[in-house]
Scaffold this active site. Structure first.
Site, PDB file in Angstrom:
ATOM      1  N   PRO A   2       0.359  -1.230  -0.438  1.00  0.00           N
ATOM      2  CA  PRO A   2       0.018   0.328   0.230  1.00  0.00           C
ATOM      3  C   PRO A   2       1.308   1.059  -0.213  1.00  0.00           C
ATOM      4  O   PRO A   2       1.960   0.717   0.770  1.00  0.00           O
ATOM      5  CB  PRO A   2      -1.014  -0.006   1.355  1.00  0.00           C
ATOM      6  CG  PRO A   2      -0.522  -1.518   1.715  1.00  0.00           C
ATOM      7  CD  PRO A   2       0.488  -2.166   1.243  1.00  0.00           C
ATOM      8  N   GLU A   3       0.233   2.133  -0.906  1.00  0.00           N
ATOM      9  CA  GLU A   3       1.392   2.502  -1.245  1.00  0.00           C
ATOM     10  C   GLU A   3       0.523   4.781  -0.836  1.00  0.00           C
ATOM     11  O   GLU A   3      -0.705   4.082  -0.068  1.00  0.00           O
ATOM     12  CB  GLU A   3       1.715   3.658  -2.525  1.00  0.00           C
ATOM     13  CG  GLU A   3       2.849   2.376  -2.869  1.00  0.00           C
ATOM     14  CD  GLU A   3       3.547   2.642  -4.314  1.00  0.00           C
ATOM     15  OE1 GLU A   3       3.804   4.312  -4.910  1.00  0.00           O
ATOM     16  OE2 GLU A   3       3.886   2.115  -4.524  1.00  0.00           O
ATOM     17  N   ARG A 112       1.594 -12.193   5.999  1.00  0.00           N
ATOM     18  CA  ARG A 112       3.009 -12.818   6.467  1.00  0.00           C
ATOM     19  C   ARG A 112       3.539 -11.283   7.688  1.00  0.00           C
ATOM     20  O   ARG A 112       4.838 -11.960   7.829  1.00  0.00           O
ATOM     21  CB  ARG A 112       3.590 -11.656   4.613  1.00  0.00           C
ATOM     22  CG  ARG A 112       3.578 -13.006   3.636  1.00  0.00           C
ATOM     23  CD  ARG A 112       3.955 -12.555   2.469  1.00  0.00           C
ATOM     24  NE  ARG A 112       5.481 -12.369   2.837  1.00  0.00           N
ATOM     25  CZ  ARG A 112       6.114 -11.871   1.485  1.00  0.00           C
ATOM     26  NH1 ARG A 112       5.670 -11.060   0.718  1.00  0.00           N
ATOM     27  NH2 ARG A 112       6.987 -12.176   1.830  1.00  0.00           N
TER      28      ARG A 112
END
Ligand SMILES: [Zn+2]
Length: 273
Positions: A2-3, A112
């Site tokens: 996510p940016e 993760r």
């Protein structure tokens, strides 16, 4: 990962469900996401507090509490945030759950567990945010500010754009897209970008970030919005993920290389100079 547009979308989705709401209790089923705070201390610090604001800084979601402390979450790679209804239950990937006064639950889920969660005092927050570069969508972020952020760069312009100390929130997808839109070769040294090119890059960068926010971000794999949906901006990408396909501006085939910064760099050899 996510940016800026993706974390902005999450913040906007969560804000109406969290602001002004009291925190009842906190559980940390996966404490390895915590940085600088232990589960028990985090739970003690948050219980009974009220959420003052929900915002974004760079690629981080920032939940400010009524005592001035901030919960700062960076959902790297597989992290996502949602507010579940009282009838919904977190799954086995829930890393942090916050039971709210509304009966709902804020859940940070991370398969993760490469994401991180910090609890910062006002002074620690000042130090944290001071290490990050300017926000490209802030009102004062002019082409001159972008030029200053790129100045002295003996590194590739793409790498400079993604350096969070120079500029906040831009990662691999939007660096590739902005450089294509501005017609600039991603491998050029940042210091060689001329003023007219910097102005084009500034316009291109703000435009792609704003359009992606309107499209609720880009879901290539794992990103989900703050309501659990997929973004739509992946349909609007011009170079990212389009290796060997024709350039939408000049028709040449898009090239994929890892030679610029070891990340996937997509560019058009025909119209990016
Ligand atoms: Zn082209």
């Amino acid at each position: 990962m996510p940016e800026l547009p993706e974390v902005e979308t999450i913040a906007r989705d969560l804000r109406p469900r969290l602001v002004g709401v009291a925190i009842r209790a906190v559980r940390v089923p996966k404490p390895d996401i915590l940085r600088g705070v232990r589960s028990a201390a985090l739970a003690r610090s948050l219980a009974g507090r009220r959420i003052a604001t929900v915002s974004r800084r760079a690629k981080h979601l920032v939940i400010a509490l009524d005592d001035g402390r901030r919960l700062v979450i960076q959902p790297r790679m597989t992290g996502s945030l949602r507010v579940l209804e009282a009838t919904e239950h977190p799954d086995r990937y829930a890393a942090l759950t916050v039971r709210l006064g509304t009966g709902r639950r804020l859940v940070y889920r991370d398969v993760r567990r490469l994401g991180t969660v910090h609890l910062l005092s006002p002074a620690a927050w000042e130090r944290y945010t001071a290490r990050l570069g300017p926000e490209p969508l802030a009102p004062g972020f002019t082409a001159a500010r972008l030029a200053a952020a790129l100045a002295g760069g003996r590194l590739a312009v793409k790498k400079a754009l993604m350096d969070q100390r120079r500029l906040a929130g831009v990662g691999n997808i939007y660096a590739n897209e902005a450089l294509w839109a501005a017609g600039i070769d991603p491998s050029r040294l940042a210091g060689t970008v001329a003023p007219a090119e910097t102005r084009r890059l500034h316009r291109a960068l703000l435009d792609v970030l704003r359009r992606s926010i309107r499209g609720r971000g880009t879901t290539v794999r794992d990103y989900r919005t703050g309501t659990g949906g997929r973004g739509t901006f992946q349909r609007r990408l011009n170079v990212y993920g389009r290796a060997h396909r024709p350039c939408r501006r000049c028709g040449r085939r898009i090239v994929l290389t890892h030679a610029v910064d070891a990340r996937a760099t997509y560019f058009c050899p025909g119209c990016q100079r």
